[in-house]
Motif scaffolding. Structure first.
Motif, short mmCIF file in Angstrom:
data_model
loop_
_atom_site.label_atom_id
_atom_site.label_comp_id
_atom_site.label_asym_id
_atom_site.label_seq_id
_atom_site.Cartn_x
_atom_site.Cartn_y
_atom_site.Cartn_z
N THR A 1 0.53 -1.58 -0.17
CA THR A 1 -0.50 -0.05 0.29
C THR A 1 0.72 1.71 0.02
OG1 THR A 1 0.03 0.16 2.33
CG2 THR A 1 -1.75 -1.32 1.26
N TYR A 2 0.30 2.24 -0.29
CA TYR A 2 0.95 3.78 -0.53
C TYR A 2 1.03 3.73 1.08
CZ TYR A 2 0.37 4.11 -5.33
OH TYR A 2 0.07 4.11 -7.16
N GLN A 3 0.07 3.97 1.40
CA GLN A 3 -0.10 4.12 3.06
C GLN A 3 1.77 3.66 3.90
OE1 GLN A 3 -2.98 4.19 5.54
NE2 GLN A 3 -4.53 4.80 3.80
N ARG A 4 1.73 1.99 3.31
CA ARG A 4 3.16 1.77 4.05
C ARG A 4 3.72 2.24 3.45
NH1 ARG A 4 6.45 -0.47 6.19
NH2 ARG A 4 7.26 -2.28 6.35
N GLU A 5 4.67 2.76 2.15
CA GLU A 5 5.19 3.12 1.63
C GLU A 5 6.32 5.05 2.30
OE1 GLU A 5 5.48 3.80 -2.57
OE2 GLU A 5 4.43 2.28 -2.71
N ALA A 6 4.61 5.33 1.76
CA ALA A 6 5.02 6.84 2.84
C ALA A 6 5.76 6.89 3.87
CB ALA A 6 4.25 7.52 2.34
N GLU A 7 4.72 6.02 4.97
CA GLU A 7 5.70 5.60 6.62
C GLU A 7 6.89 5.42 6.69
OE1 GLU A 7 3.54 3.70 10.85
OE2 GLU A 7 2.65 3.71 8.78
N VAL B 1 8.52 -1.41 -4.00
CA VAL B 1 7.69 -2.65 -3.60
C VAL B 1 7.81 -3.77 -4.02
CG1 VAL B 1 5.38 -0.99 -2.76
CG2 VAL B 1 5.88 -1.71 -5.31
N PHE B 2 9.44 -3.25 -4.90
CA PHE B 2 10.11 -5.24 -4.76
C PHE B 2 11.16 -5.04 -4.59
CE2 PHE B 2 5.97 -5.26 -7.80
CZ PHE B 2 5.19 -6.63 -7.29
N PRO B 3 11.88 -5.97 -4.27
CA PRO B 3 13.55 -6.19 -4.94
C PRO B 3 13.97 -5.80 -5.28
CG PRO B 3 13.08 -7.63 -3.81
CD PRO B 3 11.76 -7.54 -4.14
N TYR C 1 5.62 -5.97 0.63
CA TYR C 1 7.72 -5.35 1.35
C TYR C 1 7.53 -4.09 1.00
CZ TYR C 1 11.77 -5.10 -0.49
OH TYR C 1 13.30 -5.08 -1.07
N ALA C 2 8.03 -3.20 1.73
CA ALA C 2 8.69 -1.87 1.18
C ALA C 2 9.88 -1.67 1.47
CB ALA C 2 7.26 -1.07 1.66
N ASP C 3 10.59 -0.56 0.42
CA ASP C 3 11.76 -0.50 0.73
C ASP C 3 11.90 1.11 0.58
OD1 ASP C 3 14.67 -0.79 1.40
OD2 ASP C 3 15.26 -1.94 -0.11
N LEU C 4 13.11 1.17 0.30
CA LEU C 4 13.93 2.63 -0.31
C LEU C 4 14.63 2.62 -1.49
CD1 LEU C 4 13.17 5.04 3.11
CD2 LEU C 4 11.99 5.20 0.87
N LEU D 1 10.00 -13.92 -3.05
CA LEU D 1 8.98 -13.24 -2.75
C LEU D 1 7.31 -13.67 -2.37
CD1 LEU D 1 8.81 -10.06 -4.78
CD2 LEU D 1 9.67 -10.45 -2.13
N GLU D 2 7.15 -14.00 -1.28
CA GLU D 2 5.81 -15.30 -1.07
C GLU D 2 4.37 -14.76 -1.00
OE1 GLU D 2 5.35 -18.97 1.34
OE2 GLU D 2 4.72 -18.08 2.20
#
Length: 369
Positions: A141-147, A269-271, A355-358, A341-342
């Motif tokens: 989700t975008y909320q997960r990313e933004a946080e 949102v992916f490796p 999954y969320a990374d930067l 990725l499961e």
């Protein structure tokens, strides 16, 4: 011939088996022109990498998968119009559409015609909760990313953080996650600016941020808009750290930024597309090389993963393939390994991956992790 076409259309409209047509038709409406065109092309190219490999190996029970893509110019009303046309053409499912308000415009059609929307290219929370029986998400989700982005900025020692968001459901949704991150850090946004989705005037807004001497800006908007905003921010004399979300994790976005891209943080949102120790990434690289594609981008990977989930559902649906059987198959997919990725679907959870990374844009124009 006309009677036969009408009969096929009726069968498709009733969700009957796929034997009525020579190919498995999958419909896509997305902004192939307009402000998100670069990212849409990359996600679609990634999906085609996998779909073409499946077709080359015999398809699904001997039937090839045909992706029918229509350009909605990133306009929600046109997205709904395109989706209706695709449904009337007898597509088995809708796939990899782009945009939050665009997805909202399509939702009533899913319920009316009882067909799946697989892997919408948006992290809108409204597609996750409450669970929509016809929507099957793949990405976080975008909320997960933004946080996550706010947590990273705070971890860098930044405290004077501003938000700039587009004034639609995407902007409001992502801003909710950002504000949650600020609340956890016991901070308040130095400024929280909202701009129109159509023809935003960003110059005075970015001048306002420069005058406020913000240290960092989380910019929530489409690719072209964010590029224009960063250009205006730098022209106003601000060196604030800029972060944006995964909807801009495309090579096209980086190319448009040119030299201004260096140092911009983009959530993922992916490796990493260069993480060859991840089986899915390695598989995508092998298919890309065989297809003559020079390199992979994060957006390519989103499309690739989306296609893997779609195909898994088609295979599980069995020989009596229909709109209804595909919905049932995806709903009961359970745990599915994309390749390191499961993902898991059930009747109470259509979230997909979390999954969320930067990443940061390096001097070579690549996303560095």
């Amino acid at each position: 011939m006309r009677l036969r076409s009408v009969a096929i259309a009726l069968c498709c409209g009733l969700g009957l088996t796929a034997g009525a047509w020579a190919q498995i038709k999958i419909g896509q409406t997305a902004g192939f022109s307009g402000p998100v065109a670069a990212g849409v092309k990359e996600t679609t190219d990634g999906a085609k990498l996998y779909l073409n490999s499946v077709n080359a190996a015999g398809g699904i029970n001997g039937q090839s998968i045909e992706l029918i893509s229509l350009d909605d110019k990133f306009e929600p009303p046109l997205a709904a119009e395109n989706a209706k046309k695709l449904i009337e053409q007898g597509v088995l499912a809708l796939f990899l559409n782009r945009g939050t308000p665009h997805s909202q415009a399509i939702l009533p059609l899913l319920a009316e015609h009882k067909l799946a929307l697989v892997a919408p290219s948006t992290g809108a929370m409204l597609l996750h909760k409450p669970v929509n029986p016809y929507v099957f998400n793949v990405r976080a989700t975008y909320q997960r990313e933004a946080e996550r982005a706010i947590q990273h900025l705070v971890g860098m020692g930044v405290s004077r953080i501003a938000l700039a968001q587009v004034d639609d459901s995407f902007g409001a949704d992502a801003a909710t996650g950002a504000l949650k991150g600020l609340q956890v850090a016991k901070l308040q946004a130095v400024a929280h600016l909202v701009f129109p989705r159509v023809k935003p005037d960003l110059v005075p807004l970015m001048a306002q941020l420069a005058k406020a001497d913000v240290q960092a800006l989380l910019f929530i908007g489409s690719g072209d808009t964010v590029v224009e905003g960063i250009q205006a921010l730098r022209a106003a004399g601000s060196n604030a750290q800029v972060a944006t979300l995964s909807n801009n994790a495309s090579a096209g976005f980086v190319k448009r930024l040119d030299k201004l891209g260096r140092g911009v943080i983009v959530s993922q949102v992916f490796p990493s597309e260069r993480s060859l120790n991840t089986p899915m990434i390695r598989e995508a690289h092998e298919l890309a090389k065989a297809a003559g594609l020079a390199e992979l981008t994060p957006s390519n990977l989103e499309g690739f993963a989306a296609a893997k989930v779609l195909v898994a559902g088609l295979r599980k649906a069995g020989k009596d393939l229909s709109r209804a059987s595909l919905v049932r198959a995806l709903d009961g997919l359970g745990k599915y390994d994309l390749g390191g990725l499961e993902l898991q679907f059930s009747s109470t959870d259509h979230t997909g991956l979390d999954y969320a990374d930067l990443a940061i844009i390096g001097p070579d124009g690549k996303f560095w992790r």
